[in-house]
Structure formats: structure tokens, C-alpha cells
Scaffold this active site. Structure first.
Site, PDB file in Angstrom:
ATOM      1  N   ASP A  44      57.392   4.012  17.317  1.00 46.24           N
ATOM      2  CA  ASP A  44      56.737   5.294  17.597  1.00 46.24           C
ATOM      3  C   ASP A  44      56.093   5.834  16.333  1.00 46.24           C
ATOM      4  OD1 ASP A  44      57.651   5.414  20.139  1.00 46.24           O
ATOM      5  OD2 ASP A  44      59.396   6.663  19.677  1.00 46.24           O
ATOM      6  N   LYS A  64      51.740   7.948  19.604  1.00 50.58           N
ATOM      7  CA  LYS A  64      50.866   8.948  18.995  1.00 50.58           C
ATOM      8  C   LYS A  64      51.705  10.205  19.022  1.00 50.58           C
ATOM      9  CE  LYS A  64      46.529   7.499  18.250  1.00 50.58           C
ATOM     10  NZ  LYS A  64      46.919   6.163  17.797  1.00 50.58           N
ATOM     11  N   MET A 180      60.632  20.843  20.256  1.00 51.25           N
ATOM     12  CA  MET A 180      59.422  21.126  21.040  1.00 51.25           C
ATOM     13  C   MET A 180      58.227  21.401  20.156  1.00 51.25           C
ATOM     14  SD  MET A 180      60.396  24.936  22.248  1.00 51.25           S
ATOM     15  CE  MET A 180      60.273  26.308  21.101  1.00 51.25           C
TER      16      MET A 180
HETATM   17  N1  SAH Z   1      64.715  11.239  19.450  1.00 43.02           N
HETATM   18  C1  SAH Z   1      64.253  12.231  18.522  1.00 43.02           C
HETATM   19  C2  SAH Z   1      63.562  13.393  19.188  1.00 43.02           C
HETATM   20  C3  SAH Z   1      62.288  13.012  19.902  1.00 43.02           C
HETATM   21  S1  SAH Z   1      61.516  14.364  20.695  1.00 43.02           S
HETATM   22  C4  SAH Z   1      65.444  12.712  17.684  1.00 43.02           C
HETATM   23  O1  SAH Z   1      66.594  12.404  18.003  1.00 43.02           O
HETATM   24  O2  SAH Z   1      65.239  13.380  16.670  1.00 43.02           O
HETATM   25  C5  SAH Z   1      60.292  14.806  19.505  1.00 43.02           C
HETATM   26  C6  SAH Z   1      60.597  16.152  18.899  1.00 43.02           C
HETATM   27  O3  SAH Z   1      61.621  15.998  17.942  1.00 43.02           O
HETATM   28  C7  SAH Z   1      59.445  16.759  18.140  1.00 43.02           C
HETATM   29  O4  SAH Z   1      58.562  17.459  18.990  1.00 43.02           O
HETATM   30  C8  SAH Z   1      60.163  17.694  17.196  1.00 43.02           C
HETATM   31  O5  SAH Z   1      60.527  18.873  17.858  1.00 43.02           O
HETATM   32  C9  SAH Z   1      61.433  16.917  16.919  1.00 43.02           C
HETATM   33  N2  SAH Z   1      61.395  16.153  15.638  1.00 43.02           N
HETATM   34  C10 SAH Z   1      61.513  14.837  15.466  1.00 43.02           C
HETATM   35  N3  SAH Z   1      61.502  14.505  14.150  1.00 43.02           N
HETATM   36  C11 SAH Z   1      61.376  15.671  13.474  1.00 43.02           C
HETATM   37  C12 SAH Z   1      61.334  16.017  12.098  1.00 43.02           C
HETATM   38  N4  SAH Z   1      61.393  15.099  11.126  1.00 43.02           N
HETATM   39  N5  SAH Z   1      61.211  17.325  11.765  1.00 43.02           N
HETATM   40  C13 SAH Z   1      61.140  18.272  12.712  1.00 43.02           C
HETATM   41  N6  SAH Z   1      61.169  17.993  14.025  1.00 43.02           N
HETATM   42  C14 SAH Z   1      61.307  16.720  14.416  1.00 43.02           C
END
Ligand code: SAH
Length: 515
Positions: A44, A64, A180
Site C-alpha cells: 500500500d 493510492k 479518518m
Molecule cells: N491498518 C492501518 C490503518 C489503515 S486506515 C493501521 O493499523 O494503522 C488509514 C488511516 O489510518 C488513515 O486515514 C489515517 O487516519 C490512519 N493512519 C495510518 N498511518 C498513519 C500515520 N502514520 N499517521 C497518522 N495517521 C495514520
């Protein structure tokens, strides 16, 4: 399917691996091992590319950021995983954070189970815990929050998805962590307020959590949306709502590092993760490494000729670790070792070169006080070198200060070029992007004149946009000559001294302008 085909299929497997939230150090040991040994990686946009930069596995980019319309459709991703595994490949499906936290990893597992493909799940550090932690916000704290709820603000627009009971969450009283986009906040914050959550509840937004360019913004539930809008914060962002946010005043740590908020370009020949890059990252900088040059060994004939007559020399001088390494390679090829230098006196231009010799059993006779060619001359001037024969092992195109100076002192010097620095393709592009995006908190750090010249060639017109930090006088002179502005020079020409000087500069600039 033939019997042979069936056994191939049996060899294929998919690993659903959590890449962690951004800092590449936050992947699990299991995840890292699988990346190093798999045949294919399906990743991803949120999985840090540094995690698979050195792999020889085939890469499939299916992401993306922020769910844009051209995201590879989930069905296509599932089909790709099934196909690769059926071909017999060991596939890592690398997903940001944890694969089963709002990442649709569970849907991929369902598809694999349905297709009869073996799979394994490797959990990861989820952004909802890690981004707040790196911002100094614990998601629970005794006496403040005894529960935490992870909520997605991107609800599946498709049929049948359960909707979030925001008023129940508002009443629950624990910490709320929202995964989000920024726009969903305009809908969710008012809903929480209507459900009775106090308007002055502390709230934070953490963008790009755990990466060096992490940004954190603190407000209250009633002001968060406006503050986020004003600041221009964009996805990916984690929102945290609850009393725990206030603990940040006491326990923020990352942002207190001296170079937090600084981007430093490190141009260096070879070495994947240089000690300079490492030390700057420890001080909180975002380090961009660009090998603008790489080392190209020259034909060994010349050095081997000199090795054959080593007993004719009184001195041997090394000017870099690369020189030492390649010289030893040439010795070994002739079936020789450190004992060949038994009758010689040995000088090294600086401590790193001396350390590299010591590793090979040679303690140097002379280490100068200043780690440049002039320093070696000063040191050798104290010994009587008149009438001695000197073997000078150098880079092709190195300055001739030392051979000329020694000749003036009455020594006979043979210069043996052993390698040269040549421009590096991919490094050039990294440098262009870095200079284009440079802000006033950007620096380029140089440890040699050849790195300066390679940078200047690669950056072209952009070179003046970035302030330079130099390891010592020779590098500074080269930088000025190339049209760069040198803001930092190390007191002693060593990596630790350069880091110290960069930190001092960063702190003074940051204090001037406020954070
Ligand atoms: N599986 C991922 C989440 C995927 S959903 C996890 O466990 O972290 C995608 C959302 O995760 C984004 O819209 C954002 O809200 C959050 N996100 C993922 N990585 C991030 C980061 N490094 N900093 C802030 N938000 C993050």
C-alpha cells in the site's frame, strides 16, 4: 491440474504483514524477516518504502493514499494475491499499521481462505496507538482514561455496513481514537458535541505519525476542526479526543529532540546507512540519504606494482577508509596481509581511516591534529621526512596538497590512485527533489569535497536553495567554490563534530524563529 502443478500451488503462501505506522523501525522482527526472504511484495501507499528498498522481491504497488478513486479495487488485489500464490510464490502483503485494523486485511484473509490459499497474519503496530505515543499522548492513563475506542470515520458507503453510534461513544467517557480523513471531522465533531461531550475536551490531530515529518496540533473538541483547517493538515491523520491529550505537555518527547522539524540531506559515497545519517536521525532530524557518488575501484595493476616494492618505502599514507579497504583487497589478492607493512611507518588522515587500519592490525604512527591533507603535512613535518620514500594511496583526482608539500620537504612521493568517485543515477534524482522541496529548515551535509561537487552537479540551479554543513576547511572551500552557502563547519573534521555543529546550528535557528 497436473500433479506437478498441484505441488507448485502448495508452495505458494501469502503473509498479511503489518508494516507499522511509518517509522521503519516499528515493523516486527517476523515482518522484516519475511520481507527479506519472500518472492513478491504487494504494498500500500502507507507502508514506508524504506522497508522494501533493499529487497530483490518483485514489487506490486496497489495503493493510492486516502482511498482515491484510482486505488486498485479490493477485488483486483484479492485476485492478484491468489494468482501469485497459485504460481507458487511466497507473497508478502504489506499493509500500513496493523493489517486487521481498518485495513481490509481481514477481507483479503477471507478471499484467501475461500480460494484455499495458505496464509499467515503478522500483526503490526497500529497508527492509532503509535501516532499518539510519538506525540506524547498515551491512549490510556490511570485516573484519566480507563478505556479506548478505535473508530473509523470512513464508513463503508456500501450496503450493510454498521453505522457508528457516536452518542454512545460520547457517553462512554474513555479515549476516542479516530482513523479518518480531515473532512470527516466536520461531521463527527458536532455529532459528539450534540451527544453531550464537553466542548473543552482536549483533542489532538497527528499527521504522518512516527515519521520524522510528524506534525501534531492540539485543540479542544469545539475548536479542533477550525484549527485543522487553518493549519492545512492533510491525510493521513489520527485524531485523539479525551483527557489523555493534556498529558502531552508533560511527556512529549520526539518534538523535543534538537533537530526535530529539520530535513538534512546526507550525500555520501557508498555505505547504506552512514553513521552521520544515523546520528542526525537520533537527534530528531528527517534524514534523506542520497549517494550522489559511488566508489569505482581503479585497475589494480598500479597498486599491485607498488605492493611488490613495499620494502622500498619508508612511509605509507592513507586518506580514506575506502582506500584502506581497496588496498587490503589488493594485498589479499597477492596472498599477502598486514605483515607486508611491517617495515613501514603508517599515517592516516583522520580517526575513521586510522580505525579502519587498526581493524586490520595496523596501529598508525601518525594521526594529525587537523584531519585534512594540511594536517598530515604538519604532523609529518615534525618527523624528518627529507630523503624518505612515501607511498600515497589516494582517490583519483584528490588534491595534490600532500604530495606537493612532502616533495617540498625533500621526500620522494609515489601517488597510487586506487579508486575514483563517479556520479550516481538514483541519488541525483533524490537530490533534485530535496532541493526543490527545501524549506528554511533544510540542510545538506557534506563529508568530502567530491560529495560537494557531485551534489552541485546533481542539483544544478537548485543548489543555492539549501544551506550547506561541512566537515572541515577543504570541504568548505569546495562548497564555496561550487556556489553553496556554508552555514555550518565542524570544529574537528570528524562525523561526531559535524553532528555537534549541525545540532548547535539547528537549535539556535529554531530558538530564533520559535517552533
Ligand atoms: N491498518 C492501518 C490503518 C489503515 S486506515 C493501521 O493499523 O494503522 C488509514 C488511516 O489510518 C488513515 O486515514 C489515517 O487516519 C490512519 N493512519 C495510518 N498511518 C498513519 C500515520 N502514520 N499517521 C497518522 N495517521 C495514520
Amino acid at each position: 491440474m497436473t500433479a506437478e502443478g498441484a505441488s507448485d500451488a502448495a508452495a505458494g503462501i501469502v503473509y498479511l504483514v503489518g508494516a507499522g505506522p511509518g517509522d521503519p523501525g516499528l515493523i516486527t522482527a517476523r515482518g522484516r524477516d519475511l520481507i527479506a526472504s519472500c518472492d513478491a511484495i504487494v504494498h500500500d501507499a502507507l507502508a514506508n518504502p524504506a522497508l522494501y528498498a533493499d529487497t530483490s522481491a518483485a514489487l506490486h504497488d496497489v495503493g493510492k493514499r486516502g482511498g482515491s478513486t484510482d486505488s486498485a479495487r479490493q477485488g483486483e488485489i484479492n485476485a492478484l494475491l491468489v494468482r501469485l500464490a497459485r504460481e507458487g510464490q511466497r507473497v508478502v502483503r504489506l499493509k500500513g499499521g496493523d493489517p486487521f485494523v481498518f485495513g481490509r486485511g481481514s477481507e483479503e484473509a477471507q478471499a484467501l481462505a475461500a480460494a484455499g490459499i495458505p496464509f499467515e497474519v503478522v500483526p503490526g503496530v497500529t497508527a492509532g496507538i503509535a501516532a499518539p505515543a510519538y506525540a506524547g499522548i498515551p491512549v490510556t492513563h490511570r485516573g484519566v482514561a480507563t478505556s479506548v475506542t478505535f473508530v473509523t470515520g470512513h464508513e463503508d458507503p456500501g450496503k450493510g455496513a454498521p453505522t457508528v453510534d457516536w452518542s454512545a461513544l460520547a457517553r462512554a467517557g474513555g479515549t476516542l481514537v479516530l482513523y479518518m480523513g480531515v473532512r470527516s471531522l466536520g461531521r463527527i465533531a458536532p455529532t459528539l458535541l450534540e451527544a453531550g461531550m464537553a466542548p473543552d475536551t482536549p483533542a489532538a490531530a497527528v499527521q504522518w505519525g512516527t515519521r520524522a515529518d510528524q506534525r501534531t496540533l492540539v485543540a479542544t473538541l469545539s475548536t479542533l476542526e477550525q484549527r485543522v483547517e487553518e493549519s492545512g493538515l492533510e491525510a493521513p491523520v489520527i485524531f485523539v479526543i479525551g483527557g489523555v491529550v493534556a498529558l502531552r505537555d508533560e511527556i512529549a518527547w520526539l518534538e523535543r529532540r534538537p533537530l526535530f522539524g529539520w530535513r538534512v540531506l546526507v550525500t555520501r559515497a557508498q555505505t547504506p546507512r552512514s553513521s552521520l545519517a544515523h546520528a542526525l536521525a537520533e537527534a530528531g532530524a528527517e534524514v534523506v540519504e542520497a549517494p550522489a557518488t559511488r566508489i569505482e575501484p581503479l585497475d589494480r595493476g598500479c597498486v599491485q606494482g607498488a605492493i611488490a616494492h613495499l620494502d622500498a618505502y619508508d612511509w605509507i599514507i592513507f586518506t580514506s577508509q575506502n582506500g584502506v579497504e581497496l588496498f587490503w583487497g589488493a594485498l589479499r589478492d597477492l596472498g599477502l596481509d598486514a605483515r607486508s607493512l611491517a617495515g613501514l611507518r603508517v599515517a592516516a588522515v583522520g580517526p575513521a581511516t586510522a580505525a579502519s587500519l587498526l581493524e586490520r592490525g595496523i596501529a598508525v604512527d601518525v594521526t594529525p591534529e587537523r584531519f585534512v591533507a594540511e594536517g598530515v603535512l604538519e604532523a609529518l613535518a615534525r618527523d624528518d621526512v627529507a630523503g624518505t620514500r612515501v607511498l600515497y594511496v589516494a582517490a583519483d583526482g584528490a588534491r595534490d596538497v600532500l604530495p606537493n608539500g612532502l616533495t617540498e620537504m625533500g621526500a620522494r612521493v609515489d601517488v597510487v590512485p586506487i579508486y575514483r568517485s563517479v556520479p550516481d543515477g538514483p541519488g541525483t534524482e533524490t537530490i533534485r527533489v530535496f532541493t526543490r522541496e527545501a524549506t528554511e529548515r533544510a540542510l545538506a551535509a557534506f563529508t568530502s569535497a567530491s560529495a560537494v561537487r557531485a551534489f552541485a552537479d546533481a542539483a544544478g540551479d537548485g543548489k543555492g536553495r539549501v544551506a550547506a554543513a561541512s566537515i572541515g576547511p577543504a570541504t568548505t572551500a569546495a562548497a564555496r567554490e561550487a556556489g553553496l552557502t556554508v552555514c555550518v563547519e565542524a570544529k574537528r573534521s570528524t562525523i561526531p563534530s559535524l553532528v555537534e555543529a549541525i545540532v548547535a546550528y539547528g537549535v539556535s535557528r529554531t530558538n530564533e524563529s520559535g517552533r
